[in-house]
Every structure is written in structure tokens, then in C-alpha cells.
Design a protein around this motif. Sequence first.
Motif, mmCIF file in Angstrom:
data_model
loop_
_atom_site.group_PDB
_atom_site.id
_atom_site.type_symbol
_atom_site.label_atom_id
_atom_site.label_comp_id
_atom_site.label_asym_id
_atom_site.label_seq_id
_atom_site.Cartn_x
_atom_site.Cartn_y
_atom_site.Cartn_z
ATOM 1 N N ALA A 11 0.860 -1.013 -0.202
ATOM 2 C CA ALA A 11 0.079 -0.089 -0.118
ATOM 3 C C ALA A 11 0.960 1.296 -0.058
ATOM 4 C CB ALA A 11 -1.037 -0.007 0.992
ATOM 5 N N MET A 12 1.969 1.347 0.852
ATOM 6 C CA MET A 12 2.570 2.460 1.245
ATOM 7 C C MET A 12 3.727 2.571 -0.079
ATOM 8 S SD MET A 12 3.639 3.017 5.231
ATOM 9 C CE MET A 12 4.280 4.576 4.665
ATOM 10 N N GLY A 13 4.125 1.412 -0.860
ATOM 11 C CA GLY A 13 4.707 1.390 -1.817
ATOM 12 C C GLY A 13 4.008 2.009 -3.109
ATOM 13 N N GLN A 14 2.931 1.885 -3.307
ATOM 14 C CA GLN A 14 2.067 2.335 -4.534
ATOM 15 C C GLN A 14 1.819 3.777 -4.182
ATOM 16 O OE1 GLN A 14 1.501 0.955 -7.250
ATOM 17 N NE2 GLN A 14 2.208 -1.226 -6.870
ATOM 18 N N GLU A 71 -5.548 3.233 2.195
ATOM 19 C CA GLU A 71 -5.114 2.001 2.698
ATOM 20 C C GLU A 71 -3.984 2.092 3.415
ATOM 21 O OE1 GLU A 71 -5.141 -2.149 3.329
ATOM 22 O OE2 GLU A 71 -6.670 -0.502 2.932
ATOM 23 N N SER A 72 -2.965 3.148 3.089
ATOM 24 C CA SER A 72 -1.632 3.145 3.909
ATOM 25 C C SER A 72 -2.166 3.821 5.141
ATOM 26 C CB SER A 72 -0.874 4.186 2.988
ATOM 27 O OG SER A 72 -0.305 3.611 1.792
ATOM 28 N N GLN A 73 -2.886 4.829 5.336
ATOM 29 C CA GLN A 73 -3.365 5.476 6.561
ATOM 30 C C GLN A 73 -4.113 4.403 7.276
ATOM 31 O OE1 GLN A 73 -2.605 8.938 6.276
ATOM 32 N NE2 GLN A 73 -2.850 8.976 8.715
ATOM 33 N N ARG A 74 -5.100 3.518 6.816
ATOM 34 C CA ARG A 74 -5.417 2.451 7.558
ATOM 35 C C ARG A 74 -4.620 1.568 8.251
ATOM 36 N NH1 ARG A 74 -7.019 -2.656 7.795
ATOM 37 N NH2 ARG A 74 -5.936 -2.923 5.836
#
Length: 295
Positions: free
Chosen positions: A151-154, A180-183
Amino acid sequence: RTQATSSHPPQPVMAAPALNESSLARRVGLEEVDAAGEGRPDLVLMIAATMNGWKLPILMEELGERYDYVFIDFASGMQKSPEFKRFNPNGRIPALYDRSNGLRLAESGALLEYVAEKYHSRRPAVYPSEVHQRWSIKQWVYWQVSGLGPAMGQAMYMQRLALPQGLDVSQFVVQRFLAESQRCLLVIAEQVAASGGPFLFGSEPTIADIAAYPYARSHFWANLDVGGEELSPLRAWLDACDARPSFREGLRIPHERREFFGEGDWQAMISTNARGFQLSADGKQSGADESRKES
């Protein structure tokens, strides 16, 4: 949030990084990985200065074990060379070679488990043997490599590579990966709070902390906001990791990239980093940079 766009003026090419060693880490060439010789440490890490590349140095420093490392130079396409693909046919970092038994291994989650098991007697708390603890830690390592990391990579890819090149990246896509990264960061915060902290499973760091830390520490590079009250346990966890000498030292091997953390000339890094990838509107990458990725 600071949004990366294609309107940045051209920036000078950043100088090649100075590669570091430590009291435990020694840099070697790829041709030395499986060379015989007395006094050599068992493990050779093949890494770059990325979120996945920093995991193993942090673990080795935490364990207090000597290790050699090879800096895999993405700019020259070293990760796609036949010499490197002997150790990982997938052409991704990190990879590992164990001189004591000839094992060749890749994928960062598997590497963390292997190293923690190999040196279990040095720091049992890093990967406890008790069945409930061990499988809970495994679960979190797998969650990191399948959830937080992608998620963070994208989010980073879209904002720090595609947008600066002027590609048409929809806001829906960017917001999807940001959300999604924040989640996922909130999931870390809730786990730290539930364990009593300061780490994911209480008073001692484990390979689950080591897996998640380099990504979470790079929240700036993903344009994530970690200032909310609900994320205060996340910030406390990051502070606890930052305070450990092993984590600080691990982020120096093979070299630092403080720009990922919002320090230094990060605007120049955006420009330079984006120029290192040749992207096209269909999402493909070309040239030596076709697979400048990690796992």
C-alpha cells in the motif's frame, strides 16, 4: 499534504551516496559473496537503501552479529545481472547468502525469519519460540509484506515517480492507496496500544517491528499525515524504534536516505528519483530501471 507534481524545475543530479560500514557490517563485492576464507561472517546481505533493504541491517545490528553486505546498484541494473540472479532469480532485493551452508534466500519476510532463527540464542525475544508468540509475530510480518508495504509502496510510486513525470494518474488511484496506507498505520497504532508498548508486542522489539518500521518511518515519502490523536501510539512506537542504536545504525547501511523522512533536500530527491525511472502511460518501465523494485 505536499503533493509532488510535474511543475518542479529541473534539479541537479545528486552525488553518488557514500556507502557506510559499522562495527558489525563490512562492504564486499558481489564476486566475494560465496568466496571461501577464514574469519568471514556467515551471512552476506545483498541490499540497497530502501525500506525493504534496511530490514536486514537493522536485525543484524539488533542481534549484534557480524555480517558482510553487497550494495546492489540499481542505476547500473545490477539487480538484473546474472551474478545477482544466482542468488535471487526474481531480480529483486534483498537477498542473502549463508556461507556456512550454501543457502541462497530472498524475500524480506523469509529473510527476517531465517536470520532470527539462525541466531535465536543471541536474542530470543526477537523471535520467541513460544507457539502463540511466534505465530502472532509471523502474522504481523506477513501482514507487513502483503499489506503495509504494498500500500505504501504504491502511494510512493504514484506520487514520487508517476506524477513528477507528468503522467495522468487519477486522484481516485492516489487516494485509494493513501487511504489504505493510513488505515495500516492505524492498525499499528492500535496494536501498540493493545500491547502496552512501546513495541508491537510489548517491551522488546521483534522481527514484526523491524519489518514494519522502515515503511512507517517513511510516512513522509508517501504523503501520509501521522499527526492525529488516534495515531499517537504510532508516533510513540516510532520514537521507541528511533531510540534504539540498532535501528539507527541499520538505516545507515548501505547508506542513509533521510529525504524519505522529510529531512535534507527532499525536493531534489523527488526530481532525481523520478528521473531514474522511465515510465510510460501504460505503466511500463524501460531500460535498466525496468525492475528497480524490492520484495
